[in-house]
Design an enzyme around this catalytic site. Structure first.
Site, PDB file in Angstrom:
ATOM      1  N   ASP A   1       0.819  -1.356  -0.141  1.00 15.35           N
ATOM      2  CA  ASP A   1       0.274  -0.204   0.198  1.00 15.35           C
ATOM      3  C   ASP A   1       0.616   1.266   0.180  1.00 15.35           C
ATOM      4  O   ASP A   1       0.099   2.507   0.070  1.00 15.35           O
ATOM      5  CB  ASP A   1      -0.889  -0.084   1.231  1.00 15.35           C
ATOM      6  CG  ASP A   1      -0.353  -0.234   2.198  1.00 15.35           C
ATOM      7  OD1 ASP A   1      -0.958  -0.919   3.592  1.00 15.35           O
ATOM      8  OD2 ASP A   1       0.579   0.084   2.868  1.00 15.35           O
TER       9      ASP A   1
ATOM     10  N   HIS B   1       6.547  -7.835  -1.014  1.00 13.01           N
ATOM     11  CA  HIS B   1       5.248  -8.642  -2.115  1.00 13.01           C
ATOM     12  C   HIS B   1       5.354  -7.559  -2.880  1.00 13.01           C
ATOM     13  O   HIS B   1       4.443  -7.066  -3.691  1.00 13.01           O
ATOM     14  CB  HIS B   1       4.257  -8.774  -0.990  1.00 13.01           C
ATOM     15  CG  HIS B   1       4.388  -9.814  -0.358  1.00 13.01           C
ATOM     16  ND1 HIS B   1       3.721  -9.933   0.420  1.00 13.01           N
ATOM     17  CD2 HIS B   1       5.046 -11.197  -0.367  1.00 13.01           C
ATOM     18  CE1 HIS B   1       3.693 -11.513   1.246  1.00 13.01           C
ATOM     19  NE2 HIS B   1       4.889 -11.606   0.554  1.00 13.01           N
TER      20      HIS B   1
HETATM   21  N1  APR Z   1      -2.857  -4.089  14.808  1.00 10.79           N
HETATM   22  C1  APR Z   1      -1.857  -4.386  15.289  1.00 10.79           C
HETATM   23  N2  APR Z   1      -2.311  -6.188  14.087  1.00 10.79           N
HETATM   24  C2  APR Z   1      -3.484  -6.535  13.768  1.00 10.79           C
HETATM   25  C3  APR Z   1      -4.619  -5.282  13.412  1.00 10.79           C
HETATM   26  C4  APR Z   1      -4.142  -3.716  14.562  1.00 10.79           C
HETATM   27  N3  APR Z   1      -4.767  -2.590  14.143  1.00 10.79           N
HETATM   28  N4  APR Z   1      -5.386  -5.327  13.414  1.00 10.79           N
HETATM   29  C5  APR Z   1      -5.222  -6.719  12.650  1.00 10.79           C
HETATM   30  N5  APR Z   1      -3.861  -7.738  13.193  1.00 10.79           N
HETATM   31  C6  APR Z   1      -3.548  -8.527  12.756  1.00 10.79           C
HETATM   32  C7  APR Z   1      -4.854  -9.674  12.523  1.00 10.79           C
HETATM   33  O1  APR Z   1      -4.570 -10.325  14.178  1.00 10.79           O
HETATM   34  C8  APR Z   1      -3.980 -10.806  11.594  1.00 10.79           C
HETATM   35  O2  APR Z   1      -2.984 -11.217  12.971  1.00 10.79           O
HETATM   36  O3  APR Z   1      -3.067  -8.013  11.889  1.00 10.79           O
HETATM   37  C9  APR Z   1      -2.679  -9.308  10.912  1.00 10.79           C
HETATM   38  C10 APR Z   1      -3.209  -9.917   9.479  1.00 10.79           C
HETATM   39  O4  APR Z   1      -3.304 -11.193   8.775  1.00 10.79           O
HETATM   40  P1  APR Z   1      -3.050 -11.560   7.269  1.00 10.79           P
HETATM   41  O5  APR Z   1      -4.469 -10.569   6.832  1.00 10.79           O
HETATM   42  O6  APR Z   1      -2.767 -12.960   6.766  1.00 10.79           O
HETATM   43  O7  APR Z   1      -1.956 -10.036   6.523  1.00 10.79           O
HETATM   44  P2  APR Z   1       0.099 -10.344   6.692  1.00 10.79           P
HETATM   45  O8  APR Z   1      -0.304 -11.326   7.229  1.00 10.79           O
HETATM   46  O9  APR Z   1       0.015  -9.279   6.221  1.00 10.79           O
HETATM   47  O10 APR Z   1       0.185 -11.767   4.787  1.00 10.79           O
HETATM   48  C11 APR Z   1       0.565 -12.040   4.208  1.00 10.79           C
HETATM   49  O11 APR Z   1      -0.289 -12.596   2.375  1.00 10.79           O
HETATM   50  O12 APR Z   1      -2.089 -12.561   0.721  1.00 10.79           O
HETATM   51  C12 APR Z   1      -0.926 -12.291   1.053  1.00 10.79           C
HETATM   52  O13 APR Z   1       0.419 -11.173   0.493  1.00 10.79           O
HETATM   53  C13 APR Z   1      -0.639 -10.733   1.335  1.00 10.79           C
HETATM   54  O14 APR Z   1       1.139  -9.898   1.860  1.00 10.79           O
HETATM   55  C14 APR Z   1       0.073 -10.660   2.447  1.00 10.79           C
HETATM   56  C15 APR Z   1       0.259 -12.114   2.804  1.00 10.79           C
END
Ligand code: APR
Length: 272
Positions: free
Chosen positions: A122, A137
Protein backbone atom coordinates in the site's frame (compact mmCIF):
# COMPACT_ATOMS: atom_id res chain seq x y z
CA UNK A 1 -4.84 4.10 25.03
CA UNK A 2 -5.41 3.08 28.68
CA UNK A 3 -2.94 0.32 29.60
CA UNK A 4 -3.32 -2.24 32.37
CA UNK A 5 -0.34 -2.69 34.69
CA UNK A 6 0.55 -5.88 32.77
CA UNK A 7 0.44 -4.03 29.44
CA UNK A 8 2.59 -1.19 30.81
CA UNK A 9 5.13 -3.75 32.01
CA UNK A 10 5.13 -5.36 28.55
CA UNK A 11 5.76 -1.99 26.86
CA UNK A 12 8.61 -1.34 29.32
CA UNK A 13 10.24 -4.72 28.60
CA UNK A 14 9.82 -4.32 24.85
CA UNK A 15 11.25 -0.77 24.98
CA UNK A 16 14.33 -1.94 26.91
CA UNK A 17 14.97 -4.73 24.39
CA UNK A 18 14.75 -2.22 21.54
CA UNK A 19 16.91 0.41 23.32
CA UNK A 20 19.60 -2.20 24.12
CA UNK A 21 19.55 -3.79 20.65
CA UNK A 22 22.28 -3.14 18.13
CA UNK A 23 20.32 -3.90 14.94
CA UNK A 24 16.50 -3.73 15.02
CA UNK A 25 14.52 -4.96 11.99
CA UNK A 26 10.74 -4.76 11.62
CA UNK A 27 8.56 -7.26 9.76
CA UNK A 28 5.21 -5.65 8.97
CA UNK A 29 1.94 -7.14 7.75
CA UNK A 30 -1.55 -5.99 6.81
CA UNK A 31 -2.46 -5.31 10.45
CA UNK A 32 -0.14 -2.28 10.29
CA UNK A 33 -2.54 -0.67 7.79
CA UNK A 34 -5.83 -1.73 9.41
CA UNK A 35 -6.00 1.62 11.27
CA UNK A 36 -5.53 3.36 7.92
CA UNK A 37 -8.82 1.80 6.76
CA UNK A 38 -7.31 -0.98 4.63
CA UNK A 39 -8.86 -4.37 5.39
CA UNK A 40 -6.51 -7.18 6.37
CA UNK A 41 -6.52 -10.38 4.32
CA UNK A 42 -7.36 -13.02 6.94
CA UNK A 43 -9.39 -13.11 10.12
CA UNK A 44 -12.60 -11.21 10.75
CA UNK A 45 -13.49 -8.84 7.89
CA UNK A 46 -10.37 -9.83 5.95
CA UNK A 47 -10.39 -9.45 2.17
CA UNK A 48 -9.66 -13.13 1.49
CA UNK A 49 -12.10 -14.07 4.25
CA UNK A 50 -14.78 -12.13 2.34
CA UNK A 51 -14.04 -12.85 -1.31
CA UNK A 52 -11.83 -15.95 -1.14
CA UNK A 53 -8.09 -16.18 -1.82
CA UNK A 54 -6.95 -15.34 -5.37
CA UNK A 55 -6.17 -18.13 -7.84
CA UNK A 56 -2.87 -19.74 -6.70
CA UNK A 57 -1.95 -19.81 -10.40
CA UNK A 58 -2.52 -16.06 -10.86
CA UNK A 59 1.07 -15.51 -12.02
CA UNK A 60 1.02 -18.46 -14.40
CA UNK A 61 -2.23 -17.12 -15.88
CA UNK A 62 -0.61 -13.69 -16.27
CA UNK A 63 2.48 -15.19 -17.95
CA UNK A 64 0.24 -17.13 -20.36
CA UNK A 65 -1.64 -13.96 -21.41
CA UNK A 66 0.02 -10.71 -20.26
CA UNK A 67 -1.92 -8.77 -22.91
CA UNK A 68 -5.26 -9.95 -21.47
CA UNK A 69 -4.08 -9.07 -17.95
CA UNK A 70 -3.18 -5.55 -19.02
CA UNK A 71 -6.53 -5.11 -20.81
CA UNK A 72 -8.37 -6.00 -17.58
CA UNK A 73 -6.14 -3.69 -15.51
CA UNK A 74 -6.63 -0.75 -17.90
CA UNK A 75 -10.38 -1.44 -17.81
CA UNK A 76 -10.30 -1.36 -13.98
CA UNK A 77 -8.38 1.92 -13.98
CA UNK A 78 -10.84 3.48 -16.45
CA UNK A 79 -14.04 1.98 -15.05
CA UNK A 80 -14.82 2.31 -11.33
CA UNK A 81 -17.57 -0.31 -11.71
CA UNK A 82 -15.22 -2.92 -13.19
CA UNK A 83 -15.23 -6.44 -11.67
CA UNK A 84 -11.58 -5.93 -10.58
CA UNK A 85 -12.43 -2.68 -8.74
CA UNK A 86 -15.51 -4.32 -7.17
CA UNK A 87 -13.35 -7.20 -6.02
CA UNK A 88 -10.55 -5.20 -4.41
CA UNK A 89 -12.28 -1.88 -3.70
CA UNK A 90 -10.60 1.53 -3.37
CA UNK A 91 -9.42 1.39 0.22
CA UNK A 92 -5.71 1.50 -0.68
CA UNK A 93 -6.10 4.41 -3.08
CA UNK A 94 -7.28 6.90 -0.45
CA UNK A 95 -5.48 5.51 2.61
CA UNK A 96 -3.02 7.57 4.66
CA UNK A 97 -0.28 6.40 7.03
CA UNK A 98 -1.40 5.93 10.64
CA UNK A 99 0.52 6.63 13.90
CA UNK A 100 2.06 3.15 13.68
CA UNK A 101 3.76 3.97 10.37
CA UNK A 102 5.01 7.31 11.71
CA UNK A 103 6.32 5.68 14.89
CA UNK A 104 8.43 3.29 12.79
CA UNK A 105 9.81 6.25 10.82
CA UNK A 106 10.73 7.99 14.11
CA UNK A 107 12.53 4.82 15.22
CA UNK A 108 14.38 4.75 11.88
CA UNK A 109 15.37 8.42 12.18
CA UNK A 110 16.61 7.79 15.75
CA UNK A 111 19.03 5.32 14.15
CA UNK A 112 17.42 2.41 16.05
CA UNK A 113 15.28 0.75 13.36
CA UNK A 114 17.83 -0.33 10.75
CA UNK A 115 15.41 -1.88 8.25
CA UNK A 116 11.70 -2.55 7.65
CA UNK A 117 10.53 -5.59 5.71
CA UNK A 118 6.91 -5.04 4.79
CA UNK A 119 4.46 -7.46 3.19
CA UNK A 120 2.15 -4.54 2.44
CA UNK A 121 1.85 -3.16 -1.10
CA UNK A 122 0.00 0.00 0.00
CA UNK A 123 3.04 2.35 -0.04
CA UNK A 124 2.09 3.70 3.41
CA UNK A 125 5.52 3.13 5.02
CA UNK A 126 7.17 5.20 2.23
CA UNK A 127 4.40 7.81 2.41
CA UNK A 128 5.20 8.15 6.15
CA UNK A 129 8.87 8.74 5.32
CA UNK A 130 10.45 5.27 5.60
CA UNK A 131 13.72 5.03 3.65
CA UNK A 132 15.31 1.76 4.82
CA UNK A 133 12.65 -0.62 3.54
CA UNK A 134 12.04 -3.68 1.38
CA UNK A 135 8.51 -4.27 0.10
CA UNK A 136 8.76 -8.05 -0.25
CA UNK A 137 5.34 -8.33 -1.96
CA UNK A 138 5.91 -5.22 -4.08
CA UNK A 139 4.35 -1.78 -4.15
CA UNK A 140 1.01 -1.02 -5.85
CA UNK A 141 2.29 2.35 -7.15
CA UNK A 142 5.14 0.76 -9.11
CA UNK A 143 5.59 -1.30 -12.28
CA UNK A 144 8.33 -3.95 -12.57
CA UNK A 145 10.05 -5.85 -15.37
CA UNK A 146 9.64 -9.60 -14.79
CA UNK A 147 13.11 -10.20 -16.26
CA UNK A 148 15.52 -7.54 -14.92
CA UNK A 149 13.47 -6.13 -11.97
CA UNK A 150 13.57 -2.61 -13.48
CA UNK A 151 10.99 -0.65 -11.44
CA UNK A 152 9.26 2.62 -12.22
CA UNK A 153 6.34 4.58 -10.73
CA UNK A 154 3.13 3.60 -12.52
CA UNK A 155 2.16 7.25 -13.10
CA UNK A 156 5.50 7.99 -14.83
CA UNK A 157 5.25 5.15 -17.37
CA UNK A 158 3.31 5.59 -20.61
CA UNK A 159 1.25 2.45 -21.37
CA UNK A 160 0.01 2.30 -24.99
CA UNK A 161 -3.32 0.38 -24.96
CA UNK A 162 -2.63 -0.59 -28.58
CA UNK A 163 0.75 -2.10 -27.76
CA UNK A 164 0.27 -4.50 -24.84
CA UNK A 165 1.97 -5.82 -22.81
CA UNK A 166 4.32 -2.88 -22.22
CA UNK A 167 7.99 -3.73 -22.56
CA UNK A 168 10.93 -2.89 -20.31
CA UNK A 169 12.99 0.04 -21.62
CA UNK A 170 16.14 -1.63 -20.25
CA UNK A 171 15.88 -5.25 -21.41
CA UNK A 172 12.65 -5.60 -23.43
CA UNK A 173 11.11 -7.94 -20.85
CA UNK A 174 7.40 -7.85 -20.02
CA UNK A 175 6.35 -5.10 -17.58
CA UNK A 176 3.71 -5.90 -14.92
CA UNK A 177 2.45 -4.37 -11.69
CA UNK A 178 5.13 -4.57 -8.97
CA UNK A 179 2.69 -6.39 -6.64
CA UNK A 180 3.80 -10.03 -6.30
CA UNK A 181 1.00 -12.28 -7.51
CA UNK A 182 0.01 -15.64 -5.99
CA UNK A 183 2.33 -18.19 -7.62
CA UNK A 184 4.94 -15.54 -8.51
CA UNK A 185 8.47 -15.96 -7.15
CA UNK A 186 9.60 -13.13 -4.83
CA UNK A 187 11.95 -10.91 -6.91
CA UNK A 188 15.49 -12.07 -6.16
CA UNK A 189 16.75 -8.59 -5.23
CA UNK A 190 14.00 -8.16 -2.60
CA UNK A 191 14.44 -11.65 -1.16
CA UNK A 192 18.22 -11.30 -0.87
CA UNK A 193 17.85 -8.03 1.06
CA UNK A 194 15.24 -9.51 3.44
CA UNK A 195 17.49 -12.47 4.22
CA UNK A 196 20.51 -10.21 4.76
CA UNK A 197 18.58 -7.89 7.10
CA UNK A 198 17.10 -10.81 9.07
CA UNK A 199 20.57 -12.35 9.48
CA UNK A 200 21.92 -9.03 10.81
CA UNK A 201 19.18 -8.34 13.34
CA UNK A 202 19.44 -8.94 17.09
CA UNK A 203 15.89 -7.71 17.66
CA UNK A 204 12.86 -8.15 15.34
CA UNK A 205 9.54 -6.31 15.66
CA UNK A 206 6.79 -8.52 14.21
CA UNK A 207 3.94 -6.16 13.45
CA UNK A 208 0.39 -6.99 12.35
CA UNK A 209 1.10 -10.18 10.46
CA UNK A 210 -0.65 -13.55 10.74
CA UNK A 211 2.69 -15.26 10.12
CA UNK A 212 1.15 -17.61 7.56
CA UNK A 213 2.72 -16.61 4.22
CA UNK A 214 6.28 -17.67 3.34
CA UNK A 215 9.05 -16.69 2.91
CA UNK A 216 8.15 -13.65 5.11
CA UNK A 217 6.69 -15.85 7.87
CA UNK A 218 10.04 -17.65 8.08
CA UNK A 219 12.04 -14.53 9.00
CA UNK A 220 10.91 -14.43 12.69
CA UNK A 221 11.87 -18.12 13.05
CA UNK A 222 15.28 -17.35 11.53
CA UNK A 223 15.70 -14.42 13.93
CA UNK A 224 14.64 -16.61 16.87
CA UNK A 225 17.07 -19.37 15.93
CA UNK A 226 19.98 -16.91 15.81
CA UNK A 227 19.12 -15.65 19.29
CA UNK A 228 17.46 -12.34 18.36
CA UNK A 229 14.85 -10.83 20.65
CA UNK A 230 11.33 -10.98 19.17
CA UNK A 231 8.60 -8.46 19.96
CA UNK A 232 5.13 -9.05 18.49
CA UNK A 233 2.46 -6.36 18.13
CA UNK A 234 -0.84 -7.92 17.09
CA UNK A 235 -4.46 -7.77 18.23
CA UNK A 236 -4.56 -11.58 18.19
CA UNK A 237 -2.13 -14.43 18.90
CA UNK A 238 -0.38 -15.95 15.83
CA UNK A 239 1.82 -19.00 15.09
CA UNK A 240 4.79 -16.71 15.88
CA UNK A 241 3.49 -15.76 19.36
CA UNK A 242 5.08 -18.82 20.99
CA UNK A 243 8.55 -17.59 19.91
CA UNK A 244 8.37 -13.98 21.11
CA UNK A 245 10.00 -12.40 24.17
CA UNK A 246 7.22 -9.83 24.50
CA UNK A 247 3.71 -9.73 22.98
CA UNK A 248 1.94 -6.34 22.84
CA UNK A 249 -1.59 -7.59 22.32
CA UNK A 250 -3.39 -4.67 20.67
CA UNK A 251 -3.41 -2.26 17.71
CA UNK A 252 -0.02 -1.32 16.23
CA UNK A 253 -1.24 2.24 15.63
CA UNK A 254 -1.61 2.62 19.39
CA UNK A 255 1.21 0.47 20.77
CA UNK A 256 4.04 1.58 18.45
CA UNK A 257 3.91 5.28 19.44
CA UNK A 258 4.04 4.24 23.14
CA UNK A 259 7.00 1.94 22.44
CA UNK A 260 8.95 4.57 20.48
CA UNK A 261 8.31 7.30 23.07
CA UNK A 262 9.68 5.04 25.83
CA UNK A 263 12.68 3.99 23.70
CA UNK A 264 13.51 7.65 23.11
CA UNK A 265 13.35 8.32 26.90
CA UNK A 266 15.62 5.34 27.61
CA UNK A 267 18.14 6.42 24.96
CA UNK A 268 18.12 10.01 26.24
CA UNK A 269 18.58 8.87 29.84
CA UNK A 270 21.61 6.79 28.88
CA UNK A 271 23.05 9.28 26.36
CA UNK A 272 26.72 10.17 27.20
N1 APR B 1 -2.77 -3.86 14.78
C1 APR B 1 -1.98 -4.98 14.80
N2 APR B 1 -2.34 -6.15 14.23
C2 APR B 1 -3.55 -6.20 13.63
C3 APR B 1 -4.43 -5.09 13.58
C4 APR B 1 -3.98 -3.89 14.19
N3 APR B 1 -4.74 -2.77 14.19
N4 APR B 1 -5.56 -5.47 12.90
C5 APR B 1 -5.36 -6.76 12.53
N5 APR B 1 -4.18 -7.20 12.97
C6 APR B 1 -3.54 -8.51 12.74
C7 APR B 1 -4.46 -9.69 12.61
O1 APR B 1 -4.71 -10.24 13.90
C8 APR B 1 -3.62 -10.64 11.75
O2 APR B 1 -2.78 -11.44 12.57
O3 APR B 1 -2.89 -8.40 11.49
C9 APR B 1 -2.74 -9.70 10.92
C10 APR B 1 -3.12 -9.62 9.47
O4 APR B 1 -2.91 -10.90 8.90
P1 APR B 1 -3.17 -11.11 7.34
O5 APR B 1 -4.46 -10.49 6.94
O6 APR B 1 -2.92 -12.55 7.04
O7 APR B 1 -2.03 -10.20 6.64
P2 APR B 1 -0.50 -10.57 6.41
O8 APR B 1 0.05 -11.38 7.52
O9 APR B 1 0.18 -9.31 6.05
O10 APR B 1 -0.60 -11.49 5.08
C11 APR B 1 0.61 -11.81 4.43
O11 APR B 1 -0.63 -12.68 2.55
O12 APR B 1 -2.25 -12.62 0.91
C12 APR B 1 -0.95 -12.34 1.20
O13 APR B 1 0.22 -10.72 -0.02
C13 APR B 1 -0.68 -10.86 1.04
O14 APR B 1 1.08 -9.61 2.11
C14 APR B 1 -0.03 -10.46 2.36
C15 APR B 1 0.40 -11.80 2.95
Amino acid sequence: MELSEEQQEAVERASRFVAEARYVVALAGAGMSAESGIPTYRGEGGLWTRIGEPDPRAYQNFAADPKGWWERMLDRDRNPQSPERARFGNSMQDAKPNPGHYALVDLERMGKLKWTITQNVDNLHRAAGARCITEIHGNRTLLRCVRCHFRTPRDEFEVDPKDLPPRCPQCGGVIKGDGVMFGEPIPQDSLAMCIEQTNRCDCMLVLGTSGTVYPAAGFPMQAYQQGSRLIEVNVDPTPISSLVDVALRGPSGQYLPLLVTRVRQLLTATAP
